[in-house]
Design a protein around this motif. Sequence first.
Motif, PDB file in Angstrom:
ATOM      1  N   ILE A 212     -14.436   1.530  62.000  1.00 22.22           N
ATOM      2  CA  ILE A 212     -15.247   0.419  61.996  1.00 22.22           C
ATOM      3  C   ILE A 212     -14.278  -0.623  60.959  1.00 22.22           C
ATOM      4  N   PRO A 213     -13.923  -1.594  61.324  1.00 26.14           N
ATOM      5  CA  PRO A 213     -13.046  -2.439  60.160  1.00 26.14           C
ATOM      6  C   PRO A 213     -13.996  -3.031  59.246  1.00 26.14           C
ATOM      7  N   GLY A 214     -13.567  -2.648  58.002  1.00 26.44           N
ATOM      8  CA  GLY A 214     -14.082  -2.939  56.599  1.00 26.44           C
ATOM      9  C   GLY A 214     -15.747  -2.468  56.800  1.00 26.44           C
ATOM     10  N   PHE A 215     -15.974  -1.462  57.138  1.00 25.84           N
ATOM     11  CA  PHE A 215     -17.378  -0.790  57.146  1.00 25.84           C
ATOM     12  C   PHE A 215     -17.760  -0.527  55.727  1.00 25.84           C
ATOM     13  N   VAL A 216     -16.959   0.036  54.987  1.00 24.13           N
ATOM     14  CA  VAL A 216     -17.299   0.353  53.729  1.00 24.13           C
ATOM     15  C   VAL A 216     -17.031  -1.015  52.677  1.00 24.13           C
ATOM     16  N   GLN A 217     -18.216  -1.335  52.208  1.00 26.83           N
ATOM     17  CA  GLN A 217     -18.099  -2.594  51.185  1.00 26.83           C
ATOM     18  C   GLN A 217     -17.696  -2.233  49.651  1.00 26.83           C
ATOM     19  N   LYS A 218     -17.310  -3.230  49.078  1.00 22.47           N
ATOM     20  CA  LYS A 218     -16.857  -3.031  47.712  1.00 22.47           C
ATOM     21  C   LYS A 218     -18.071  -2.577  46.858  1.00 22.47           C
ATOM     22  N   GLU A 219     -19.219  -3.107  46.836  1.00 25.04           N
ATOM     23  CA  GLU A 219     -20.490  -2.693  46.285  1.00 25.04           C
ATOM     24  C   GLU A 219     -20.813  -1.066  46.428  1.00 25.04           C
ATOM     25  N   TRP A 220     -20.493  -0.759  47.498  1.00 27.75           N
ATOM     26  CA  TRP A 220     -20.782   0.671  47.632  1.00 27.75           C
ATOM     27  C   TRP A 220     -19.942   1.826  46.762  1.00 27.75           C
ATOM     28  N   GLY A 224     -13.689   3.323  39.637  1.00 28.11           N
ATOM     29  CA  GLY A 224     -12.903   4.402  39.282  1.00 28.11           C
ATOM     30  C   GLY A 224     -12.681   5.438  40.452  1.00 28.11           C
ATOM     31  N   ALA A 225     -13.508   5.412  41.377  1.00 27.83           N
ATOM     32  CA  ALA A 225     -13.507   6.291  42.607  1.00 27.83           C
ATOM     33  C   ALA A 225     -11.962   6.207  43.302  1.00 27.83           C
ATOM     34  N   THR A 226     -11.436   7.358  43.917  1.00 30.58           N
ATOM     35  CA  THR A 226     -10.440   7.456  44.765  1.00 30.58           C
ATOM     36  C   THR A 226     -10.812   7.443  46.099  1.00 30.58           C
ATOM     37  N   VAL A 227     -10.203   6.372  46.829  1.00 27.80           N
ATOM     38  CA  VAL A 227     -10.751   5.994  48.248  1.00 27.80           C
ATOM     39  C   VAL A 227      -9.649   6.372  49.363  1.00 27.80           C
ATOM     40  N   ILE A 228      -9.706   7.187  50.097  1.00 31.33           N
ATOM     41  CA  ILE A 228      -8.703   7.372  51.420  1.00 31.33           C
ATOM     42  C   ILE A 228      -9.370   6.773  52.479  1.00 31.33           C
ATOM     43  N   ASP A 229      -8.565   5.574  52.945  1.00 35.72           N
ATOM     44  CA  ASP A 229      -9.122   5.021  54.191  1.00 35.72           C
ATOM     45  C   ASP A 229      -8.303   5.395  55.446  1.00 35.72           C
ATOM     46  N   VAL A 230      -9.021   6.118  56.352  1.00 39.53           N
ATOM     47  CA  VAL A 230      -8.349   6.804  57.375  1.00 39.53           C
ATOM     48  C   VAL A 230      -8.375   5.768  58.674  1.00 39.53           C
ATOM     49  N   GLY A 231      -8.883   4.583  58.612  1.00 39.14           N
ATOM     50  CA  GLY A 231      -9.166   3.907  59.542  1.00 39.14           C
ATOM     51  C   GLY A 231      -7.931   2.970  59.969  1.00 39.14           C
ATOM     52  N   ILE A 232      -7.621   2.984  61.357  1.00 42.65           N
ATOM     53  CA  ILE A 232      -6.350   2.039  61.723  1.00 42.65           C
ATOM     54  C   ILE A 232      -6.930   1.184  62.703  1.00 42.65           C
ATOM     55  N   GLY A 241      -8.179  -1.259  57.853  1.00 43.46           N
ATOM     56  CA  GLY A 241      -8.577  -0.126  57.301  1.00 43.46           C
ATOM     57  C   GLY A 241     -10.384  -0.183  57.493  1.00 43.46           C
ATOM     58  N   ASP A 242     -11.082   0.776  57.639  1.00 47.06           N
ATOM     59  CA  ASP A 242     -12.682   1.140  57.444  1.00 47.06           C
ATOM     60  C   ASP A 242     -13.223   0.559  56.188  1.00 47.06           C
ATOM     61  N   VAL A 243     -12.297   0.212  55.130  1.00 43.40           N
ATOM     62  CA  VAL A 243     -12.512  -0.120  53.709  1.00 43.40           C
ATOM     63  C   VAL A 243     -12.417  -1.397  53.435  1.00 43.40           C
ATOM     64  N   VAL A 261      -2.722   6.478  55.096  1.00 44.34           N
ATOM     65  CA  VAL A 261      -2.695   7.873  55.587  1.00 44.34           C
ATOM     66  C   VAL A 261      -1.761   8.080  57.054  1.00 44.34           C
ATOM     67  N   GLY A 262      -1.531   6.888  57.796  1.00 40.97           N
ATOM     68  CA  GLY A 262      -0.963   6.810  59.068  1.00 40.97           C
ATOM     69  C   GLY A 262       0.255   7.498  59.095  1.00 40.97           C
ATOM     70  N   PRO A 263       1.238   6.999  58.145  1.00 36.68           N
ATOM     71  CA  PRO A 263       2.733   7.935  57.844  1.00 36.68           C
ATOM     72  C   PRO A 263       2.449   9.371  57.444  1.00 36.68           C
ATOM     73  N   MET A 264       1.469   9.657  56.928  1.00 38.40           N
ATOM     74  CA  MET A 264       1.327  11.174  56.358  1.00 38.40           C
ATOM     75  C   MET A 264       1.093  12.056  57.602  1.00 38.40           C
ATOM     76  N   THR A 265       0.345  11.207  58.661  1.00 40.40           N
ATOM     77  CA  THR A 265      -0.050  12.184  59.752  1.00 40.40           C
ATOM     78  C   THR A 265       1.255  12.651  60.580  1.00 40.40           C
ATOM     79  N   ILE A 266       1.978  11.891  60.514  1.00 45.19           N
ATOM     80  CA  ILE A 266       3.298  12.333  61.290  1.00 45.19           C
ATOM     81  C   ILE A 266       4.139  13.416  60.550  1.00 45.19           C
ATOM     82  N   ALA A 267       4.085  13.048  59.417  1.00 51.37           N
ATOM     83  CA  ALA A 267       4.853  13.910  58.120  1.00 51.37           C
ATOM     84  C   ALA A 267       4.238  15.457  58.147  1.00 51.37           C
TER      85      ALA A 267
END
Length: 290
Positions: A212-220, A224-232, A241-243, A261-267
């Motif tokens: 879901i585009p932009g589902f995760v909001q900044k306020e959530w 300092g968290a590490t955020v991995i956005d799998v959404g395409i 992304g989803d963030v 994440v996208g380029p990592m999937t193929i690698a």
Amino acid sequence: MTARIIDGKAFAAGLRARVGEGAAGFARAAGRKPGLAVVLVGEDPASSVYVRSKGKATLAAGMESFEHRLPADTDSATLLALVDRLNADDAVDGILVQLPLPAHIDERAVIARIDPAKDVDGFHPVNAGRLATGLDALVPCTPLGCLMLLKDAHPHLAGLEAVVIGRSNIVGKPMGQLLLRESCTVTMTHSRTRDIFAHVRQADILVAAVGIPGFVQKEWIKPGATVIDVGINRTDAGLVGDVAADAAEVAGAITPVPGGVGPMTIAVLLRNTLVAAGRRAGVAVDESAL
Ligand SMILES: Nc1nc(=O)c2c([nH]1)NC[C@@H]1CN(c3ccc(C(=O)N[C@@H](CCC(=O)O)C(=O)O)cc3)C=[N+]21
């Protein structure tokens, strides 16, 4: 503060180069190159693009690429017979059947038909079970790629609070298993989770795979968290992304879309093909060097 951008494209290029060296070593020892077969049913334009870029990346890594394009009205029996042939073909180390399949084909039956030793997507129940029980498995490409980026950013994952959004067999569930294997405290959230932001807010590590585009909001986001956005997600504004984009103002590190994440999937698909080839041929492949 603004987040460090995790360059998945650059990391993927490095991984592809290491896989290329491993593939050359395999070829010297085995007298043949590792081989990857990709099966595409129908002509979905996005899928067609992915299949072409997989084929190119496979050849560039010094592997054989076998492409099988079947018409959209192919029946299950024909597709299963092709899988049987690929299972029996010694030149084929990895088999990927591009998903989604047309609605008249039972996806689960096709996945179950693939030899688990050639299941470079890691979608076969045997590989899912092996991952869940701590045995050597072929691990789904997208979550393994996410983990590689996370380990690069965080050499010490043990004890961190990890939150996964999404529970698919392709990303969310195996991602949870991988984070658990790294001794994170893992919370799985999904469409029926109540007060999802209250969970996300605790996350040192956040993996968003909801579609879901932009589902995760900044306020959530925990600062300092590490955020991995799998959404395409394809929108009028391009790939997003989803963030939400402004989450980068709060996160410590974040993956971009595209180029994360996208380029990592193929690698990782190439990595899994090399690993499968080594195991099948009894040729030592140093998986820790990948
Ligand atoms: N059995 C199966 N295995 C898959 O791994 C599989 C599949 N089916 N079906 C389709 C999805 C999608 N997928 C992607 C691969 C690379 C990028 C990728 O490289 N994306 C780039 C460019 C995106 C673009 O420009 O379209 C990026 O995010 O930077 C994206 C998506 C693999 N899939």
